[in-house]
Write an enzyme that holds these catalytic residues in place. Structure first.
Site, PDB file in Angstrom:
ATOM      1  N   GLN A  51     -46.804  23.215 -14.303  1.00 57.43           N
ATOM      2  CA  GLN A  51     -46.555  21.776 -14.189  1.00 57.43           C
ATOM      3  C   GLN A  51     -47.869  21.031 -14.008  1.00 57.43           C
ATOM      4  O   GLN A  51     -48.709  21.417 -13.178  1.00 57.43           O
ATOM      5  CB  GLN A  51     -45.621  21.488 -13.005  1.00 57.43           C
ATOM      6  CG  GLN A  51     -45.226  20.018 -12.908  1.00 57.43           C
ATOM      7  CD  GLN A  51     -44.137  19.750 -11.870  1.00 57.43           C
ATOM      8  OE1 GLN A  51     -43.752  20.641 -11.100  1.00 57.43           O
ATOM      9  NE2 GLN A  51     -43.651  18.519 -11.842  1.00 57.43           N
ATOM     10  N   HIS A  64     -39.610  16.568 -15.312  1.00 53.65           N
ATOM     11  CA  HIS A  64     -39.298  16.301 -16.720  1.00 53.65           C
ATOM     12  C   HIS A  64     -38.776  17.554 -17.398  1.00 53.65           C
ATOM     13  O   HIS A  64     -39.178  18.665 -17.057  1.00 53.65           O
ATOM     14  CB  HIS A  64     -40.530  15.774 -17.474  1.00 53.65           C
ATOM     15  CG  HIS A  64     -41.773  16.585 -17.247  1.00 53.65           C
ATOM     16  ND1 HIS A  64     -42.522  16.469 -16.093  1.00 53.65           N
ATOM     17  CD2 HIS A  64     -42.382  17.525 -17.999  1.00 53.65           C
ATOM     18  CE1 HIS A  64     -43.550  17.301 -16.155  1.00 53.65           C
ATOM     19  NE2 HIS A  64     -43.486  17.971 -17.302  1.00 53.65           N
TER      20      HIS A  64
HETATM   21  P1  AMP Z   1     -45.994  19.784 -17.660  1.00 49.68           P
HETATM   22  O1  AMP Z   1     -47.229  20.590 -17.941  1.00 49.68           O
HETATM   23  O2  AMP Z   1     -44.714  20.569 -17.726  1.00 49.68           O
HETATM   24  O3  AMP Z   1     -46.122  19.001 -16.370  1.00 49.68           O
HETATM   25  O4  AMP Z   1     -45.859  18.755 -18.847  1.00 49.68           O
HETATM   26  C1  AMP Z   1     -46.561  17.562 -18.903  1.00 49.68           C
HETATM   27  C2  AMP Z   1     -46.554  17.134 -20.330  1.00 49.68           C
HETATM   28  O5  AMP Z   1     -46.838  15.767 -20.391  1.00 49.68           O
HETATM   29  C3  AMP Z   1     -47.583  17.852 -21.214  1.00 49.68           C
HETATM   30  O6  AMP Z   1     -46.913  18.525 -22.266  1.00 49.68           O
HETATM   31  C4  AMP Z   1     -48.480  16.721 -21.716  1.00 49.68           C
HETATM   32  O7  AMP Z   1     -48.875  16.896 -23.037  1.00 49.68           O
HETATM   33  C5  AMP Z   1     -47.557  15.518 -21.556  1.00 49.68           C
HETATM   34  N1  AMP Z   1     -48.211  14.224 -21.359  1.00 49.68           N
HETATM   35  C6  AMP Z   1     -49.204  13.936 -20.489  1.00 49.68           C
HETATM   36  N2  AMP Z   1     -49.494  12.617 -20.539  1.00 49.68           N
HETATM   37  C7  AMP Z   1     -48.651  12.073 -21.465  1.00 49.68           C
HETATM   38  C8  AMP Z   1     -48.466  10.763 -21.977  1.00 49.68           C
HETATM   39  N3  AMP Z   1     -49.190   9.715 -21.538  1.00 49.68           N
HETATM   40  N4  AMP Z   1     -47.511  10.577 -22.918  1.00 49.68           N
HETATM   41  C9  AMP Z   1     -46.786  11.616 -23.369  1.00 49.68           C
HETATM   42  N5  AMP Z   1     -46.902  12.878 -22.918  1.00 49.68           N
HETATM   43  C10 AMP Z   1     -47.837  13.110 -21.986  1.00 49.68           C
END
Ligand code: AMP
Length: 114
Positions: free
Chosen positions: A94, A100
């Site tokens: 995460q 999410h």
């Molecule tokens: P996690 O690593 O499970 O916390 O997932 C976070 C996700 O958010 C990652 O896949 C990132 O690529 C995505 N992410 C981070 N910032 C943004 C943003 N501004 N818009 C869309 N996705 C994002």
């Protein structure tokens, strides 16, 4: 909990490619897609991670999964399949501490995950 980039997206303070919204859930395309379709489903009311969810969040968690399933169905992935992922804390991978559900579709997934 601290403010996150996803809370800013909910408040429309930063842009996102939003594909679905209702009273409780917002879904937008991941900035760094890991599959042809990579959408994040988030609760508008922030919960930091799955470990912080309580029974009071049960309906909201269900809504996130059902919104992801419904979007996958609409996009034609029901038969071929797709993956939903919830990364929790450091070892779970995460990086954004606003709970999410990742919806990944459009390619064959492998198991075990990396
Ligand atoms: P996690 O690593 O499970 O916390 O997932 C976070 C996700 O958010 C990652 O896949 C990132 O690529 C995505 N992410 C981070 N910032 C943004 C943003 N501004 N818009 C869309 N996705 C994002």
């Amino acid at each position: 909990m601290t403010d996150t980039i996803f809370a800013k997206i909910v408040r429309r303070e930063i842009p996102a490619d939003i594909v679905y919204e209702d009273d409780d859930v917002l879904a937008f395309r991941d900035l760094n897609p890991q599959a042809p379709v990579h959408v994040l489903f988030i609760p508008k009311r922030a919960i930091a991670s799955l470990g912080d969810a309580t029974t009071a969040d049960a309906e909201l968690l269900g809504k996130l999964l059902l919104a992801a399933a419904s979007y996958a169905r609409e996009q034609g992935f029901e038969k071929k399949g797709y993956r939903t992922v919830l990364n929790t804390n450091e070892d779970g991978g995460q990086t954004v501490y606003h709970l999410h559900v990742h919806l990944l579709a459009g390619r064959r997934m492998t198991w075990p995950p990396g």
